[in-house]
Motif scaffolding. Sequence first.
Motif, PDB file in Angstrom:
ATOM      1  N   GLN A   9      -0.518   4.452  -1.713  1.00  0.00           N
ATOM      2  CA  GLN A   9      -1.725   5.032  -1.060  1.00  0.00           C
ATOM      3  C   GLN A   9      -1.013   6.015  -0.227  1.00  0.00           C
ATOM      4  O   GLN A   9      -1.218   7.180  -0.056  1.00  0.00           O
ATOM      5  CB  GLN A   9      -2.692   4.340  -0.535  1.00  0.00           C
ATOM      6  CG  GLN A   9      -3.572   3.673  -1.506  1.00  0.00           C
ATOM      7  CD  GLN A   9      -3.279   2.228  -2.274  1.00  0.00           C
ATOM      8  OE1 GLN A   9      -2.015   2.091  -2.173  1.00  0.00           O
ATOM      9  NE2 GLN A   9      -3.893   1.612  -3.046  1.00  0.00           N
ATOM     10  N   ILE A  10      -0.256   5.542   0.739  1.00  0.00           N
ATOM     11  CA  ILE A  10       0.754   6.298   1.845  1.00  0.00           C
ATOM     12  C   ILE A  10       1.367   7.356   1.204  1.00  0.00           C
ATOM     13  O   ILE A  10       1.306   8.593   1.685  1.00  0.00           O
ATOM     14  CB  ILE A  10       1.604   5.221   2.709  1.00  0.00           C
ATOM     15  CG1 ILE A  10       0.799   4.203   3.364  1.00  0.00           C
ATOM     16  CG2 ILE A  10       2.215   6.122   3.657  1.00  0.00           C
ATOM     17  CD1 ILE A  10       1.579   3.061   4.082  1.00  0.00           C
ATOM     18  N   ILE A  70     -10.414   7.466   0.498  1.00  0.00           N
ATOM     19  CA  ILE A  70     -10.065   6.284  -0.583  1.00  0.00           C
ATOM     20  C   ILE A  70      -8.807   5.671  -0.151  1.00  0.00           C
ATOM     21  O   ILE A  70      -8.411   4.576  -0.190  1.00  0.00           O
ATOM     22  CB  ILE A  70     -10.432   6.808  -2.119  1.00  0.00           C
ATOM     23  CG1 ILE A  70     -11.793   7.111  -2.431  1.00  0.00           C
ATOM     24  CG2 ILE A  70      -9.587   5.725  -2.921  1.00  0.00           C
ATOM     25  CD1 ILE A  70     -11.841   7.584  -3.746  1.00  0.00           C
ATOM     26  N   MET A  71      -7.637   6.556  -0.066  1.00  0.00           N
ATOM     27  CA  MET A  71      -6.301   6.164   0.071  1.00  0.00           C
ATOM     28  C   MET A  71      -6.385   5.297   1.446  1.00  0.00           C
ATOM     29  O   MET A  71      -5.798   4.227   1.701  1.00  0.00           O
ATOM     30  CB  MET A  71      -5.333   7.430   0.265  1.00  0.00           C
ATOM     31  CG  MET A  71      -5.190   7.984  -1.135  1.00  0.00           C
ATOM     32  SD  MET A  71      -4.610   6.886  -2.356  1.00  0.00           S
ATOM     33  CE  MET A  71      -5.994   7.116  -3.409  1.00  0.00           C
ATOM     34  N   LEU A  72      -7.032   6.125   2.418  1.00  0.00           N
ATOM     35  CA  LEU A  72      -6.955   5.390   3.914  1.00  0.00           C
ATOM     36  C   LEU A  72      -7.665   3.984   3.896  1.00  0.00           C
ATOM     37  O   LEU A  72      -7.456   3.203   4.634  1.00  0.00           O
ATOM     38  CB  LEU A  72      -7.528   6.077   4.759  1.00  0.00           C
ATOM     39  CG  LEU A  72      -6.709   7.282   5.210  1.00  0.00           C
ATOM     40  CD1 LEU A  72      -7.355   8.503   6.135  1.00  0.00           C
ATOM     41  CD2 LEU A  72      -5.565   6.898   6.043  1.00  0.00           C
ATOM     42  N   TYR A  96       0.880  -1.078  -0.040  1.00  0.00           N
ATOM     43  CA  TYR A  96      -0.017  -0.060  -0.020  1.00  0.00           C
ATOM     44  C   TYR A  96       0.912   1.243   0.188  1.00  0.00           C
ATOM     45  O   TYR A  96       0.269   2.396   0.426  1.00  0.00           O
ATOM     46  CB  TYR A  96      -0.933  -0.276   1.097  1.00  0.00           C
ATOM     47  CG  TYR A  96      -1.986  -1.046   1.192  1.00  0.00           C
ATOM     48  CD1 TYR A  96      -2.959  -1.075   0.157  1.00  0.00           C
ATOM     49  CD2 TYR A  96      -1.928  -2.405   1.945  1.00  0.00           C
ATOM     50  CE1 TYR A  96      -3.691  -2.243  -0.051  1.00  0.00           C
ATOM     51  CE2 TYR A  96      -2.653  -3.367   1.718  1.00  0.00           C
ATOM     52  CZ  TYR A  96      -3.614  -3.325   0.454  1.00  0.00           C
ATOM     53  OH  TYR A  96      -4.395  -4.311   0.405  1.00  0.00           O
ATOM     54  N   LEU A 132      -6.768  -1.716   4.860  1.00  0.00           N
ATOM     55  CA  LEU A 132      -6.433  -3.117   4.618  1.00  0.00           C
ATOM     56  C   LEU A 132      -5.343  -3.809   4.864  1.00  0.00           C
ATOM     57  O   LEU A 132      -5.132  -4.962   5.585  1.00  0.00           O
ATOM     58  CB  LEU A 132      -6.502  -3.136   3.188  1.00  0.00           C
ATOM     59  CG  LEU A 132      -8.136  -3.203   2.726  1.00  0.00           C
ATOM     60  CD1 LEU A 132      -8.084  -3.690   0.995  1.00  0.00           C
ATOM     61  CD2 LEU A 132      -9.031  -4.021   3.173  1.00  0.00           C
ATOM     62  N   SER A 142      -8.604  11.518   0.202  1.00  0.00           N
ATOM     63  CA  SER A 142      -7.665  10.806   1.409  1.00  0.00           C
ATOM     64  C   SER A 142      -8.594   9.777   2.107  1.00  0.00           C
ATOM     65  O   SER A 142      -7.877   8.579   2.493  1.00  0.00           O
ATOM     66  CB  SER A 142      -7.603  12.059   2.452  1.00  0.00           C
ATOM     67  OG  SER A 142      -8.861  12.523   2.657  1.00  0.00           O
ATOM     68  N   LEU A 173      -1.023   9.975   0.266  1.00  0.00           N
ATOM     69  CA  LEU A 173      -1.631  10.975   1.446  1.00  0.00           C
ATOM     70  C   LEU A 173      -0.535  12.023   1.918  1.00  0.00           C
ATOM     71  O   LEU A 173      -0.875  13.089   2.260  1.00  0.00           O
ATOM     72  CB  LEU A 173      -1.664  10.005   2.555  1.00  0.00           C
ATOM     73  CG  LEU A 173      -3.213   9.474   2.462  1.00  0.00           C
ATOM     74  CD1 LEU A 173      -3.334   8.502   3.696  1.00  0.00           C
ATOM     75  CD2 LEU A 173      -4.110  10.371   2.756  1.00  0.00           C
ATOM     76  N   LEU A 214      -0.151  14.632  -0.568  1.00  0.00           N
ATOM     77  CA  LEU A 214      -1.418  15.567  -0.299  1.00  0.00           C
ATOM     78  C   LEU A 214      -1.514  16.494   0.760  1.00  0.00           C
ATOM     79  O   LEU A 214      -1.569  17.701   0.772  1.00  0.00           O
ATOM     80  CB  LEU A 214      -2.876  14.959  -0.572  1.00  0.00           C
ATOM     81  CG  LEU A 214      -3.141  14.354  -1.770  1.00  0.00           C
ATOM     82  CD1 LEU A 214      -4.345  13.266  -1.632  1.00  0.00           C
ATOM     83  CD2 LEU A 214      -3.538  15.408  -2.634  1.00  0.00           C
ATOM     84  N   ALA A 243      -7.610   2.030   1.623  1.00  0.00           N
ATOM     85  CA  ALA A 243      -6.393   0.723   1.148  1.00  0.00           C
ATOM     86  C   ALA A 243      -5.448   0.431   2.174  1.00  0.00           C
ATOM     87  O   ALA A 243      -5.146  -0.641   2.586  1.00  0.00           O
ATOM     88  CB  ALA A 243      -5.713   1.206  -0.249  1.00  0.00           C
ATOM     89  N   VAL A 244      -4.929   1.693   2.970  1.00  0.00           N
ATOM     90  CA  VAL A 244      -4.109   1.662   4.004  1.00  0.00           C
ATOM     91  C   VAL A 244      -4.643   0.689   5.353  1.00  0.00           C
ATOM     92  O   VAL A 244      -3.838  -0.234   5.602  1.00  0.00           O
ATOM     93  CB  VAL A 244      -3.748   2.941   4.402  1.00  0.00           C
ATOM     94  CG1 VAL A 244      -2.731   2.732   5.672  1.00  0.00           C
ATOM     95  CG2 VAL A 244      -3.012   3.640   3.317  1.00  0.00           C
TER      96      VAL A 244
END
Lengths: 414, 361
Positions: A384-385, B140-142, A381, B147, B138, A388, A391, B144-145
């Motif tokens: 995604q991190i 949506i990203m969290l 992941y 999971l 944010s 974040l 952003l 995945a995180v």
Amino acid sequence: MTTLTRARAGFGTLPGWARSAIVVAVGVGLLAVTATLTGQIQLTSSGTTQAAVRLLLPILFAALGGLWAERAGVINIGLEGMMILGTWGAAWAGYQWGPYAAVVGGLVFGVLGGLLHAVATVSFGVNHIVSGVAITLLGLGVTKYLSTLLFLPVSGNPRQSPRVEGFETFSVQPLADALAAVEAQQRVVLSDVAGLLGGLLSGLTPLVVLGFVLVPASYLLLWRTSFGLRLRSCGENPVAAESLGVQVYLYKYIALIVSGALAGLGGAALTLNPGQLGYLEGQTGGRGYIGLAAMIFGNWRPGGLLAGSALFGYVDGVQLRAGGEAVHALLYGASILAVGLAVLWVLQRRWQTAAIALVAGAAVYAVYFSTETVPREFASYAPQIVTLLVLAVASQRLRPPAAIGMEYRRGEGD
Amino acid sequence: MSRIRSALLPPALAILFAAALCAVALVISGASPLTALGVMIGQVGQGTTAVDIVNSAAIYYIVALAAAIGFQMKLFNIGIEGQYRLAACVAAIVGGLIVLPPVLHTLVIIVVAVLVGAVWAGIPALLKAYRGVSEVISTIMLNAVSLGAIAFLIRPDSFGVLQGNNISTKPIEPSGQFPGLDTGAGTIFGMVVVAVLLGVGYWFLLNRTRFGFELRASGESATAATAGGVNAKRMVIIALVLSGAVAGLAGLPEVLGRDFAYTLTSPQGYGFTGLAVALLGRNHPAGIAFGALLWAFLDKSAIALDNIGVPRDIVLIMQGSVVLSVVVAYEVVRRYELAAEQRRVAAQLRGAPAADKEVVG
């Protein structure tokens, strides 16, 4: 004014290609140094780059799809659903008529999703995010239903399509072989650069080429033609565009059809991925969302979204090829980057930002130093991190289209 | 009277439209829509189906309330998915590790779940309030995180226990379980009561408290609310954190009433269901309850349809098209009423002195 602030203004006034070149050079240099110092040669091997290209391709298509929609003022979180439709369409056409038909099939199914989004958001004024969520639900349902109906009799599995024939790969010769030879010599920095470049020039498919061509093509179409200017004006100020005679509804429809087509191509790229040829339920795994994030990361610009997709594809590729220890080595690279930025900012007398960068770098280095590897669960992941973090740090410097997500109705401007 | 009509007409139309769409799909695939409908209705009386519907509806009700709290502020908490799963996982771990007297044990698990949900939603809340990051991206990203976090937490060398082919958390002792209501044909989760209480609390909060008023005002017009002395940043943070806290409860009916542990195969996907159900119910506590029951009914129909050879995935199409057509229907009705209102005002003004017209124009 000191010479240094003038130098900083100088970077800002450089032409776009020069700035991109500097960013790419710094990135490649950083990877080479990291690979050399940590001994993780997989970071810059051509195999990793090839894996990265394969992984970035669906994200890149989705990001381009996001760019087209959002530049016309429509938020498209239905990209994920359109991509799912694309994977199914590509597999269905692909197993019967070959890879080129798969590309067309993915595109057509993506367009259907885009058209639905256009009808809901443009004609009916439904909230863009609501429509996007509904399209993702619907895309999932339709593909599952159709798979049960059409794939189950052939493949014996409702979650999977029959195997699809992939594209033949090709390399840019003789350059690819020459680079492979340099890479094999294991020279410091030189071999790293050769590995990164060599991976880009070998194992290509027509779809990869299409993806990379569509980035400059989108730029030229959207920023260098009157068609593009009109389309973007719908995303900045639709009422003003209308007053100048632009058919806002038409342009938004066109933008969403292109957006759906691109998302569908992203689905086709997944279906034609050499590792897993065919449709597999859940195979998009949120890549539509990642594409959207890559586009935001890239500040709603084609070059930027390419960088974003490359970053995600690369981290993913490293994770897949070399596992948690290589991702761990990337932490080392990140701390070098933070220190470098801190030095740059100190020279520019931006004390506060420099201090923040230094503290962040120290924190990342502490994590690097105190752990052996990044847990597998988190390594997957990493994109995604990273999104974040980017952003959180850079959101104020991003500039989305001004009228994004707003409802517009013909003849109701004030 | 017309208010009730304008509230009920759109969902009724949407459901009819979605049903018609699915009927067409069924006819194309060679199945009879009428038989399918008969089976779907007939299943309710069989075995534990009715109880299962109520149980699922309670879960959907909780996630939809979480989504609705965000919707009031025009915030899209896409992260409910991650919030409820992480909350259920951590709560199950804590519940399995500690032993306390009954009731207290259950309460501790519930509080932990609420806190985890709130904290996990606090990340996008702070990012939104102080860094201007869109909560859609944010969260949506969290998702995945979260999971990754769950997979990490229930690894056998962290807090997990290997059970056959599945990994789960340490089972919760009976003292921590939430007793259900045995009806003879299945057990209704005790958490159903909590869901109902949450619905009442939601109604009270929105309609009878100052906070609820400020929440709705910020959603209607952020600028007007700010001019009226509402702190926009504070409202964003509270709304998202509250939404996350409620979402944190959504995993518990199953953890405390059926599984008594969190496993790798614990159900997922409630987050998007919550958004859809909240849209169906127009953020109204009674409307959401209806939406949740409808959604649960459709879910259970999948199995019954499968038994007569109709692809169960038709239900997913039905659910997706209901959501899309309901939002379109609400929009169409809203526009129609707006136009009718304008006509009515215009007709009234025609009789008024000319001097007033200028002010309006």
